[in-house]
Design an enzyme around this catalytic site. Sequence first.
Site, PDB file in Angstrom:
ATOM      1  CE  LYS A  50      -3.978   1.958   2.531  1.00 32.77           C
ATOM      2  NZ  LYS A  50      -4.889   1.774   3.683  1.00 32.77           N
ATOM      3  CB  SER A 125      -8.130   3.729   2.744  1.00 31.94           C
ATOM      4  OG  SER A 125      -7.324   3.105   3.740  1.00 31.94           O
ATOM      5  CB  SER A 149      -8.599   0.899   5.698  1.00 31.20           C
ATOM      6  OG  SER A 149      -9.281   2.121   5.785  1.00 31.20           O
TER       7      SER A 149
END
Length: 442
Positions: A50, A125, A149
Amino acid sequence: MITLKEALSKPKGELQEIKDELKKRAQEQSEINAYVALDESGEGVPVAIKDNIQVDGWEVTCASKILKGYIAPYDATVIQKLRANGLAPFGRTNMDEFAMGSTTETSCYGKTLNPKDTSRVPGGSSGGSAAAVAAGIAIAALGSDTGGSIRQPAAFCGVVGMKPTYGRVSRYGLAAYGSSLDQIGPMTQNVEDAAILYNIIAGSDAKDSTSARIECKPVVPDPKRKLKIGVVPNYVKDASGAIQKAYDKAIEALKQEGHEIIEISLMDAKYDIASYYITAMAEASTNLSRYDGVRYGYRAEAKNLKEMYLKTRSEGFGEEVKRRILLGTFVLSSGYYDAYYIKAQKARHIIKDEYNKVFEKVDLILSPVAPDVAFEFGAMKTPLEMYLSDVYTIGVNLAGLPAISLPVDEHEGLPVGLQLIGKAFDEQTVFDGAMSLENALK
């Protein structure tokens, strides 16, 4: 797609072939926009990262214009652990800007599409990580979970996503959003791979003051272990028919595996939402004050220092990030600190105590991850609607508990994920229950 367990047994030559194949597939599926860059770093089994986790020499931007051009000068602790165990960072995955969002639409790189239905959101996210694993363009990935997330995008994309106990995995090298809530975790194709990746990244770290200084034994999932699993009828009644059907299916599967199902009740989740968003936004407003154009990242042209601060932050941050900074600053202001922030912390303690009482009766809690399956882009009309959709995930972060989301059912071709929530620092039981449920549904 080869699993993480299988990939770890491959020789170096084959691993390079796997990387080349992943890169080719990712380029062929570029419209999904799961990756913002197909960077490579070192030899080993490729794991997608990420875009808020530091990898030495990579541009790490948190999907924000304000960090464009920032090159990470060091590896996060989780990256060091990957390298030490035969894995290597491969590709930066898209995300909501500074992890603030539930759809991966707030990224400065554009939105990520759900591989299961490209008209729908992948969740967020960590939507890029979930989409990459679901699309077969990542063997496994790392995400971060502040209020769901990892688990929500895993549920929307039909993969496994695990949020460890707060303090179990080092946050050193993770760009902070909510410092008392953030946690890095694995996103994988199955529960066994999630356990493997969790074992690699977990453990105490002297460089992270929030890291738990307690023994961290490797988990070895035992699907035959019989558990007491709490179900929450008052939570599920507000979810969609698809979620309720999957919930009933999971309960039956767990019963068939010999687990004891116990009905429990939890406090109205509206208190979770209020406490979470006040806490997260307050922490975000302080954490993001460092992005001012002085030290790194984007700097606006200006005539003086004050104008530079103003223009840099106005131009560099997206609308959702600015909204949360403003709300966080408001609840921390002198006239409202007691009325909002202090009250939210009191509510947080009550929420944590409630979970502790429930775990005196059960080993795990079975819960929805989201009120419905992945929704279409544009379906959520207001920020408040989006915030309310986090209702099932944020309590876990407030209480600092471990939880794992795994696919349980399908509804009109869309994955339906549920989560198992465990006691703090009892990831072993979480993986035991998850593997048992996964096996029962095969």
